[in-house]
Design an enzyme around this catalytic site. Sequence first.
Site, PDB file in Angstrom:
ATOM      1  N   ASP A  57     -20.871 -95.503  38.294  1.00  0.00           N
ATOM      2  CA  ASP A  57     -19.581 -94.914  38.668  1.00  0.00           C
ATOM      3  C   ASP A  57     -19.020 -94.004  37.566  1.00  0.00           C
ATOM      4  O   ASP A  57     -19.038 -94.374  36.387  1.00  0.00           O
ATOM      5  CB  ASP A  57     -18.536 -96.014  38.914  1.00  0.00           C
ATOM      6  CG  ASP A  57     -18.883 -96.898  40.107  1.00  0.00           C
ATOM      7  OD1 ASP A  57     -20.077 -97.021  40.426  1.00  0.00           O
ATOM      8  OD2 ASP A  57     -17.947 -97.457  40.703  1.00  0.00           O
ATOM      9  N   HIS A  59     -16.013 -91.741  38.587  1.00  0.00           N
ATOM     10  CA  HIS A  59     -14.608 -91.716  39.002  1.00  0.00           C
ATOM     11  C   HIS A  59     -13.765 -90.630  38.340  1.00  0.00           C
ATOM     12  O   HIS A  59     -12.691 -90.893  37.797  1.00  0.00           O
ATOM     13  CB  HIS A  59     -13.958 -93.084  38.772  1.00  0.00           C
ATOM     14  CG  HIS A  59     -14.353 -94.094  39.811  1.00  0.00           C
ATOM     15  ND1 HIS A  59     -14.069 -93.930  41.145  1.00  0.00           N
ATOM     16  CD2 HIS A  59     -15.029 -95.268  39.718  1.00  0.00           C
ATOM     17  CE1 HIS A  59     -14.547 -94.958  41.831  1.00  0.00           C
ATOM     18  NE2 HIS A  59     -15.147 -95.777  40.997  1.00  0.00           N
ATOM     19  N   ASP A  85     -19.747 -92.818  43.594  1.00  0.00           N
ATOM     20  CA  ASP A  85     -18.388 -92.951  43.064  1.00  0.00           C
ATOM     21  C   ASP A  85     -18.115 -91.902  41.979  1.00  0.00           C
ATOM     22  O   ASP A  85     -17.794 -92.204  40.837  1.00  0.00           O
ATOM     23  CB  ASP A  85     -18.103 -94.377  42.568  1.00  0.00           C
ATOM     24  CG  ASP A  85     -17.760 -95.306  43.736  1.00  0.00           C
ATOM     25  OD1 ASP A  85     -17.993 -94.922  44.900  1.00  0.00           O
ATOM     26  OD2 ASP A  85     -17.234 -96.407  43.485  1.00  0.00           O
ATOM     27  N   ASP A  88     -12.120 -89.945  42.677  1.00  0.00           N
ATOM     28  CA  ASP A  88     -11.005 -90.901  42.721  1.00  0.00           C
ATOM     29  C   ASP A  88     -10.734 -91.520  41.350  1.00  0.00           C
ATOM     30  O   ASP A  88     -11.631 -91.679  40.539  1.00  0.00           O
ATOM     31  CB  ASP A  88     -11.256 -92.038  43.732  1.00  0.00           C
ATOM     32  CG  ASP A  88     -11.037 -91.599  45.171  1.00  0.00           C
ATOM     33  OD1 ASP A  88     -10.379 -90.565  45.372  1.00  0.00           O
ATOM     34  OD2 ASP A  88     -11.534 -92.299  46.084  1.00  0.00           O
ATOM     35  N   ARG A  89      -9.477 -91.924  41.179  1.00  0.00           N
ATOM     36  CA  ARG A  89      -9.034 -92.645  39.989  1.00  0.00           C
ATOM     37  C   ARG A  89      -8.844 -91.768  38.759  1.00  0.00           C
ATOM     38  O   ARG A  89      -7.793 -91.778  38.176  1.00  0.00           O
ATOM     39  CB  ARG A  89      -9.987 -93.798  39.642  1.00  0.00           C
ATOM     40  CG  ARG A  89      -9.885 -94.981  40.568  1.00  0.00           C
ATOM     41  CD  ARG A  89      -8.604 -95.726  40.328  1.00  0.00           C
ATOM     42  NE  ARG A  89      -8.699 -97.139  40.665  1.00  0.00           N
ATOM     43  CZ  ARG A  89      -7.807 -98.042  40.304  1.00  0.00           C
ATOM     44  NH1 ARG A  89      -6.778 -97.698  39.584  1.00  0.00           N
ATOM     45  NH2 ARG A  89      -7.923 -99.278  40.657  1.00  0.00           N
ATOM     46  N   ASN A 117     -19.091 -95.833  47.835  1.00  0.00           N
ATOM     47  CA  ASN A 117     -18.045 -96.106  48.826  1.00  0.00           C
ATOM     48  C   ASN A 117     -16.856 -95.155  48.686  1.00  0.00           C
ATOM     49  O   ASN A 117     -16.078 -95.005  49.628  1.00  0.00           O
ATOM     50  CB  ASN A 117     -17.582 -97.561  48.736  1.00  0.00           C
ATOM     51  CG  ASN A 117     -17.044 -97.919  47.374  1.00  0.00           C
ATOM     52  OD1 ASN A 117     -17.724 -97.734  46.362  1.00  0.00           O
ATOM     53  ND2 ASN A 117     -15.829 -98.397  47.313  1.00  0.00           N
ATOM     54  N   HIS A 118     -16.713 -94.497  47.529  1.00  0.00           N
ATOM     55  CA  HIS A 118     -15.615 -93.531  47.381  1.00  0.00           C
ATOM     56  C   HIS A 118     -15.962 -92.152  47.929  1.00  0.00           C
ATOM     57  O   HIS A 118     -15.082 -91.296  48.013  1.00  0.00           O
ATOM     58  CB  HIS A 118     -15.168 -93.436  45.921  1.00  0.00           C
ATOM     59  CG  HIS A 118     -14.264 -94.558  45.523  1.00  0.00           C
ATOM     60  ND1 HIS A 118     -12.891 -94.448  45.475  1.00  0.00           N
ATOM     61  CD2 HIS A 118     -14.544 -95.842  45.203  1.00  0.00           C
ATOM     62  CE1 HIS A 118     -12.364 -95.612  45.115  1.00  0.00           C
ATOM     63  NE2 HIS A 118     -13.340 -96.476  44.945  1.00  0.00           N
ATOM     64  N   HIS A 167     -25.774 -97.933  45.705  1.00  0.00           N
ATOM     65  CA  HIS A 167     -24.464 -98.020  45.072  1.00  0.00           C
ATOM     66  C   HIS A 167     -23.938 -99.449  44.995  1.00  0.00           C
ATOM     67  O   HIS A 167     -23.544 -99.930  43.944  1.00  0.00           O
ATOM     68  CB  HIS A 167     -23.442 -97.136  45.782  1.00  0.00           C
ATOM     69  CG  HIS A 167     -22.079 -97.244  45.157  1.00  0.00           C
ATOM     70  ND1 HIS A 167     -21.803 -96.719  43.915  1.00  0.00           N
ATOM     71  CD2 HIS A 167     -20.941 -97.861  45.559  1.00  0.00           C
ATOM     72  CE1 HIS A 167     -20.550 -96.996  43.592  1.00  0.00           C
ATOM     73  NE2 HIS A 167     -20.009 -97.693  44.562  1.00  0.00           N
ATOM     74  N   ARG A 215     -11.851-112.182  52.364  1.00  0.00           N
ATOM     75  CA  ARG A 215     -11.029-111.093  52.899  1.00  0.00           C
ATOM     76  C   ARG A 215     -11.232-110.906  54.393  1.00  0.00           C
ATOM     77  O   ARG A 215     -10.443-110.264  55.061  1.00  0.00           O
ATOM     78  CB  ARG A 215     -11.398-109.775  52.215  1.00  0.00           C
ATOM     79  CG  ARG A 215     -10.827-109.591  50.849  1.00  0.00           C
ATOM     80  CD  ARG A 215     -11.110-108.190  50.334  1.00  0.00           C
ATOM     81  NE  ARG A 215     -12.508-108.040  49.964  1.00  0.00           N
ATOM     82  CZ  ARG A 215     -12.978-108.243  48.738  1.00  0.00           C
ATOM     83  NH1 ARG A 215     -12.171-108.596  47.780  1.00  0.00           N
ATOM     84  NH2 ARG A 215     -14.249-108.079  48.476  1.00  0.00           N
ATOM     85  N   HIS A 242     -20.997 -99.874  41.116  1.00  0.00           N
ATOM     86  CA  HIS A 242     -19.924-100.421  41.955  1.00  0.00           C
ATOM     87  C   HIS A 242     -18.994-101.424  41.297  1.00  0.00           C
ATOM     88  O   HIS A 242     -17.869-101.589  41.733  1.00  0.00           O
ATOM     89  CB  HIS A 242     -20.555-101.042  43.216  1.00  0.00           C
ATOM     90  CG  HIS A 242     -19.590-101.358  44.323  1.00  0.00           C
ATOM     91  ND1 HIS A 242     -18.651-100.453  44.781  1.00  0.00           N
ATOM     92  CD2 HIS A 242     -19.430-102.465  45.095  1.00  0.00           C
ATOM     93  CE1 HIS A 242     -17.962-100.999  45.768  1.00  0.00           C
ATOM     94  NE2 HIS A 242     -18.402-102.209  45.979  1.00  0.00           N
TER      95      HIS A 242
END
Lengths: 321, 274
Positions: A57, A59, A85, A88-89, A117-118, A167, A215, A242
């Site tokens: 990642d 990011h 990834d 983002d962030r 996943n991003h 990932h 979850r 990840h």
Amino acid sequence: MPGLPASVDLDECIARLYRKELLADSVIEAICAKTKELLMKESNVVHIQAPVTVVGDIHGQFFDMIEIFKIGGYCPDTNYLFLGDYVDRGLFSIETISLLVCLKLRYPERVHLIRGNHESRGVTQSYGFYTECSRKYGNPAVWHYFTDMFDYLSLSCVIDDKIFCVHGGLSPSIHSIDQIKIIDRFREIPHEGPMADLVWSDPDAERDEFSLSPRGAGYTFGAQVVKKFLEVNSMTHILRAHQLCNEGYMVMFDDRLSTVWSAPNYCYRCGNLASVLEVGPGGERKWNVFDAAPENEAHRIEQQQQQQQHAGNDPIRDYFL
Amino acid sequence: MATLPPASTGPADAGVKGITTQNGVWRVTTRKLPILKAEPIDKLSDELGIPIPEMIFGDNFVSISHVKTGWNLSFSAPEALDRVSKTEEGMLQVAVADEWKKTREGQEEVKQVVKPFDWSYSTDYKGRTEKGKADGNWTETNQEKDPIRNDLLTRQDPILFFDAVDLYEDELADNGIALLSIKVRVMPERMLLLSRFFLRLDGVVLRLRDTRVYIEHATNKVIRQYTAKEEKYEVVQEKLKAKRENATEAMRDANRVAPLLRTLEDRTEVFEVD
């Protein structure tokens, strides 16, 4: 395959991006369209040969990605596999993904990008990339160009028929690599099913089998799952990203699986180390651990502003109530 | 001053800063260090009996002490996490959970479900009190009798000490955010600490649990207010849309969300340190 418009010079784009300059939105549009054509021809499982340096990642931490090239070698002298990834962030998702895409176009056999996943419309709307595109370009057009292109990214990679790279991790619907090859991947990442599992799932050292997260969505996979998957597919190791690790990497399940994390001082406040994994010609694995790039300092204020929740615009005079 | 809790690695005073109020009565100390390494994470997980949030600032803390008596109110991640439900009680499900239930029927490979716990990491943590040589207890009061003086706190008095300290954060596998963070500011005559748990579970719920600690330096009185607020995601979304605000962006900011939530609990207590 039609070439890029004559006005787009890839080497010039790469040079500008190394200086962290943004490309014009029309150039991004052309580059994303071209990348789609290139990625469309890749299998869901891309087979590559060592030596290759594997990156986890990033990011949007642009300076830290440049640090990777400084310590691991620039393209095309070093082959790279990026595990997703990219956005983002961090503060510079656009610069980061723009550079990676240009390098992929320029050196398609030496640079490989797979999907995290991003790399999805849904997630990037909540975690920063959409906002960054709208802010830096004045409208979300480039976000559309990039996220449409993300639908074409491959899902996994195999190094020398021995190391399976993805990932997130494994899926209860996938026993053999051939089952990955038949996924219809040219779409937004779905909420469930094997494609979601590949970019989402996490290993769990406490359990042997697949477990459902409390979850209500998402799997973890255990030691026996990993062992069986490697046996069935005649492989020796699973390499994934990840998950944040303070040490920059983590090795589990008797050296059958490792996690590579490449965003040092994640979100500019975690203080963690990062790493890349260098896979040698004989399959040997060497962790190259690194810390946050000093250039990040110049953006201290921006970083704090971005973290309004955490520190306030001006921590010295934050009259919170 | 209370002794510092040991850090998982390195010297105990690394990342520590603090201030003593001018009258010498109160001391505020904070410690900010990197997230925990793998080994202390495993240890903490074993102790608490639940998986640990992805960003765990297990060495961080904020403490307010009464210098003379050693009375101390401190905030740290392990204790906050110990107040997270370890059973199915109040357990939330992500928005896509129903979709999942339908599709995983007949999935023989999935033999286990991870032991239930409140994976949103919601905590009603109000800090830990150590009395030292002081007498007394926390006693119920109210904002009329023992107010947190927002009128005085909004005055632009000089801030002599400020810190923002994260205790833990989890992106809930990109279903939102759970964040416990603390801010503290010390002015010449008073101080305010805010410990805030913020949860946004996309498509499901928004939740805030605030603990405010207020001290007038010239007194020996510590006022602590705990406020729990919550609202359905779609209700907040509608309210923001009615105000023509960008809902996605606003819902990332606890301050913008706070006035739109229903108050479920609001308690004030006071501790007179003698």
